[in-house]
Design a protein around this motif. Sequence first.
Motif, PDB file in Angstrom:
ATOM      1  N   GLU A 303      42.356 -15.178   2.980  1.00 46.09           N
ATOM      2  CA  GLU A 303      41.461 -16.125   3.654  1.00 46.09           C
ATOM      3  C   GLU A 303      41.065 -15.602   5.026  1.00 46.09           C
ATOM      4  O   GLU A 303      41.927 -15.189   5.807  1.00 46.09           O
ATOM      5  N   PRO A 304      39.777 -15.611   5.363  1.00 53.55           N
ATOM      6  CA  PRO A 304      39.360 -15.075   6.665  1.00 53.55           C
ATOM      7  C   PRO A 304      39.727 -16.008   7.813  1.00 53.55           C
ATOM      8  O   PRO A 304      39.677 -17.234   7.654  1.00 53.55           O
ATOM      9  N   PRO A 305      40.078 -15.459   8.968  1.00 49.36           N
ATOM     10  CA  PRO A 305      40.296 -16.294  10.149  1.00 49.36           C
ATOM     11  C   PRO A 305      38.957 -16.666  10.770  1.00 49.36           C
ATOM     12  O   PRO A 305      37.904 -16.180  10.327  1.00 49.36           O
ATOM     13  N   MET A 306      38.983 -17.502  11.787  1.00 51.56           N
ATOM     14  CA  MET A 306      37.773 -17.814  12.546  1.00 51.56           C
ATOM     15  C   MET A 306      37.518 -16.672  13.533  1.00 51.56           C
ATOM     16  O   MET A 306      38.274 -16.484  14.485  1.00 51.56           O
ATOM     17  N   PHE A 307      36.464 -15.916  13.310  1.00 53.88           N
ATOM     18  CA  PHE A 307      36.080 -14.853  14.237  1.00 53.88           C
ATOM     19  C   PHE A 307      35.187 -15.442  15.323  1.00 53.88           C
ATOM     20  O   PHE A 307      34.325 -16.275  15.042  1.00 53.88           O
ATOM     21  N   GLN A 308      35.376 -14.995  16.558  1.00 51.35           N
ATOM     22  CA  GLN A 308      34.552 -15.471  17.668  1.00 51.35           C
ATOM     23  C   GLN A 308      33.306 -14.602  17.786  1.00 51.35           C
ATOM     24  O   GLN A 308      33.392 -13.394  17.962  1.00 51.35           O
ATOM     25  N   VAL A 309      32.141 -15.239  17.676  1.00 50.83           N
ATOM     26  CA  VAL A 309      30.866 -14.545  17.830  1.00 50.83           C
ATOM     27  C   VAL A 309      30.427 -14.586  19.287  1.00 50.83           C
ATOM     28  O   VAL A 309      29.939 -13.603  19.835  1.00 50.83           O
ATOM     29  N   SER A 310      30.625 -15.754  19.921  1.00 54.24           N
ATOM     30  CA  SER A 310      30.315 -15.936  21.344  1.00 54.24           C
ATOM     31  C   SER A 310      31.198 -17.063  21.867  1.00 54.24           C
ATOM     32  O   SER A 310      32.059 -17.571  21.144  1.00 54.24           O
ATOM     33  N   ASP A 311      31.000 -17.459  23.098  1.00 55.81           N
ATOM     34  CA  ASP A 311      31.808 -18.541  23.675  1.00 55.81           C
ATOM     35  C   ASP A 311      31.625 -19.858  22.923  1.00 55.81           C
ATOM     36  O   ASP A 311      32.509 -20.718  22.950  1.00 55.81           O
ATOM     37  N   THR A 312      30.482 -20.028  22.256  1.00 53.60           N
ATOM     38  CA  THR A 312      30.190 -21.296  21.571  1.00 53.60           C
ATOM     39  C   THR A 312      30.153 -21.157  20.056  1.00 53.60           C
ATOM     40  O   THR A 312      30.019 -22.157  19.352  1.00 53.60           O
ATOM     41  N   HIS A 313      30.282 -19.946  19.538  1.00 57.20           N
ATOM     42  CA  HIS A 313      29.968 -19.677  18.138  1.00 57.20           C
ATOM     43  C   HIS A 313      31.148 -19.003  17.436  1.00 57.20           C
ATOM     44  O   HIS A 313      31.647 -17.967  17.896  1.00 57.20           O
ATOM     45  N   TYR A 314      31.586 -19.602  16.314  1.00 58.56           N
ATOM     46  CA  TYR A 314      32.706 -19.062  15.535  1.00 58.56           C
ATOM     47  C   TYR A 314      32.344 -19.139  14.056  1.00 58.56           C
ATOM     48  O   TYR A 314      31.672 -20.077  13.618  1.00 58.56           O
ATOM     49  N   ALA A 315      32.830 -18.166  13.277  1.00 58.28           N
ATOM     50  CA  ALA A 315      32.587 -18.188  11.832  1.00 58.28           C
ATOM     51  C   ALA A 315      33.758 -17.545  11.100  1.00 58.28           C
ATOM     52  O   ALA A 315      34.333 -16.559  11.565  1.00 58.28           O
ATOM     53  N   ALA A 316      34.102 -18.123   9.950  1.00 57.08           N
ATOM     54  CA  ALA A 316      35.224 -17.627   9.148  1.00 57.08           C
ATOM     55  C   ALA A 316      34.688 -16.796   7.992  1.00 57.08           C
ATOM     56  O   ALA A 316      34.510 -17.291   6.875  1.00 57.08           O
ATOM     57  N   THR A 317      34.372 -15.549   8.264  1.00 52.52           N
ATOM     58  CA  THR A 317      33.903 -14.633   7.229  1.00 52.52           C
ATOM     59  C   THR A 317      34.359 -13.220   7.556  1.00 52.52           C
ATOM     60  O   THR A 317      34.291 -12.783   8.718  1.00 52.52           O
ATOM     61  N   TRP A 318      34.800 -12.503   6.516  1.00 52.29           N
ATOM     62  CA  TRP A 318      35.252 -11.127   6.710  1.00 52.29           C
ATOM     63  C   TRP A 318      34.102 -10.196   7.086  1.00 52.29           C
ATOM     64  O   TRP A 318      34.328  -9.067   7.533  1.00 52.29           O
ATOM     65  N   LEU A 319      32.860 -10.650   6.960  1.00 59.84           N
ATOM     66  CA  LEU A 319      31.722  -9.828   7.376  1.00 59.84           C
ATOM     67  C   LEU A 319      31.721  -9.562   8.874  1.00 59.84           C
ATOM     68  O   LEU A 319      31.041  -8.649   9.355  1.00 59.84           O
ATOM     69  N   LEU A 320      32.477 -10.387   9.625  1.00 62.07           N
ATOM     70  CA  LEU A 320      32.547 -10.206  11.072  1.00 62.07           C
ATOM     71  C   LEU A 320      33.671  -9.262  11.488  1.00 62.07           C
ATOM     72  O   LEU A 320      33.817  -8.970  12.673  1.00 62.07           O
ATOM     73  N   HIS A 321      34.463  -8.807  10.542  1.00 62.52           N
ATOM     74  CA  HIS A 321      35.525  -7.851  10.867  1.00 62.52           C
ATOM     75  C   HIS A 321      34.888  -6.522  11.278  1.00 62.52           C
ATOM     76  O   HIS A 321      33.850  -6.106  10.743  1.00 62.52           O
ATOM     77  N   GLU A 322      35.540  -5.834  12.217  1.00 56.60           N
ATOM     78  CA  GLU A 322      34.968  -4.592  12.742  1.00 56.60           C
ATOM     79  C   GLU A 322      34.803  -3.511  11.676  1.00 56.60           C
ATOM     80  O   GLU A 322      33.944  -2.626  11.799  1.00 56.60           O
ATOM     81  N   ASN A 323      35.589  -3.594  10.618  1.00 55.17           N
ATOM     82  CA  ASN A 323      35.494  -2.587   9.553  1.00 55.17           C
ATOM     83  C   ASN A 323      34.581  -2.997   8.403  1.00 55.17           C
ATOM     84  O   ASN A 323      34.442  -2.246   7.434  1.00 55.17           O
ATOM     85  N   ALA A 324      34.001  -4.181   8.482  1.00 54.50           N
ATOM     86  CA  ALA A 324      33.140  -4.671   7.408  1.00 54.50           C
ATOM     87  C   ALA A 324      31.779  -3.989   7.448  1.00 54.50           C
ATOM     88  O   ALA A 324      31.308  -3.581   8.525  1.00 54.50           O
ATOM     89  N   PRO A 325      31.111  -3.851   6.318  1.00 54.90           N
ATOM     90  CA  PRO A 325      29.752  -3.300   6.325  1.00 54.90           C
ATOM     91  C   PRO A 325      28.799  -4.259   7.040  1.00 54.90           C
ATOM     92  O   PRO A 325      29.008  -5.470   7.053  1.00 54.90           O
ATOM     93  N   LYS A 326      27.776  -3.710   7.653  1.00 56.53           N
ATOM     94  CA  LYS A 326      26.797  -4.525   8.379  1.00 56.53           C
ATOM     95  C   LYS A 326      25.756  -5.049   7.389  1.00 56.53           C
ATOM     96  O   LYS A 326      24.943  -4.282   6.865  1.00 56.53           O
ATOM     97  N   ILE A 327      25.825  -6.338   7.100  1.00 57.85           N
ATOM     98  CA  ILE A 327      24.920  -6.956   6.126  1.00 57.85           C
ATOM     99  C   ILE A 327      24.041  -7.982   6.838  1.00 57.85           C
ATOM    100  O   ILE A 327      24.543  -8.856   7.546  1.00 57.85           O
TER     101      ILE A 327
END
Length: 353
Positions: A303-327
């Motif tokens: 299960e993906p954790p909540m990744f922080q996109v910005s101070d106001t924005h969070y999303a739980a998807t492995w696409l935000l992991h640093e090793n994930a492909p850029k889609i």
Amino acid sequence: MENILEVKDLHVTFDTYGGTVQAVRGVNFNLKKGETLAIVGESGSGKSVTTKALMGLIPKPAGKIPKGEILFGGKDLAKLNDKQMQQIRGRDISMIFQDPMTSLNPTMKISKQIMEGLIQHQKLSKKEARTRAIELLRLVGIPEPEERINQYPHQFSGGMRQRVVIAIALACNPQILLADEPTTALDVTIQAQILELMKDIQEKTQTSIVFITHDLGVVANVADRVAVMYAGKIVEIGTVDDIFYNPKHPYTWGLLGSMPTLDNDEDQLVAIPGTPPDLMHPPKGDAFAPRNPNVMKIDLEKEPPMFQVSDTHYAATWLLHENAPKIEPPAAVKRRMQGFASDHGPTEEGEKR
């Protein structure tokens, strides 16, 4: 600005003959004074169950809150019994339900239905409560309130009945208003009037609103922040601009892609493939993985954790992991993002739409 409400790791379950349904599975969010937070998602995502938990309306004994906190006014609402919650419902937290005809008693005049809460919670006399009820009907835009207060629900149109329901919800000046798809049963023109009414009332009263809807088009016009729910969890949360200009979760892409637009005759709606998971047996890993066209191996395992996109924005998807492909979001979603930009334009920080 400080939080008026904090929901921490909220779980709600329902015991059924077939087993235990895990309807809400670890929801976290906060609400600030005067803010509108929209919770969006498909039917069955856990939106309405979450709001019913805030009101202490989870049906017992089948429904339970086995874990989590609902912090309001120095109290954990999840720990209060029915009698204690009765002191909070209507007075501090009110709710507008989806269908006004099921919210109003057809055998009682409108006057009595509005006055009940004023007499019980505000300790007003009948004369004072009636005067306040007339003021509330005028506030929600019902013409000739002195005459119409003596009428029954069937004598009002659908839009006017919903205005009466809003008046009842506002009667005791609640700090929080929970609106569970309040415009779904209304036609498009009346929807717009009710949404404009709610925005106007909020500006006057500084009430905080949790707005439940499956319609992202509605969200764009009423919300400050948006929480996207899927399979009992919040999978993305951010400001309206975050969600519409820079969505990160594939499920959010799917919701945006399914929004109709008027600016492109050739543009077709993009349906999200598959169906939501069975929450009696929640899937391992990312619950959206079976419906995700960009699914990765890790989505099926962890299960993906909540990744922080910005101070106001969070999303739980492995696409935000640093090793994930850029889609990138699909082309149809990008077109809707561009359409939103042309219709609304970016907002300044803190500015109400």
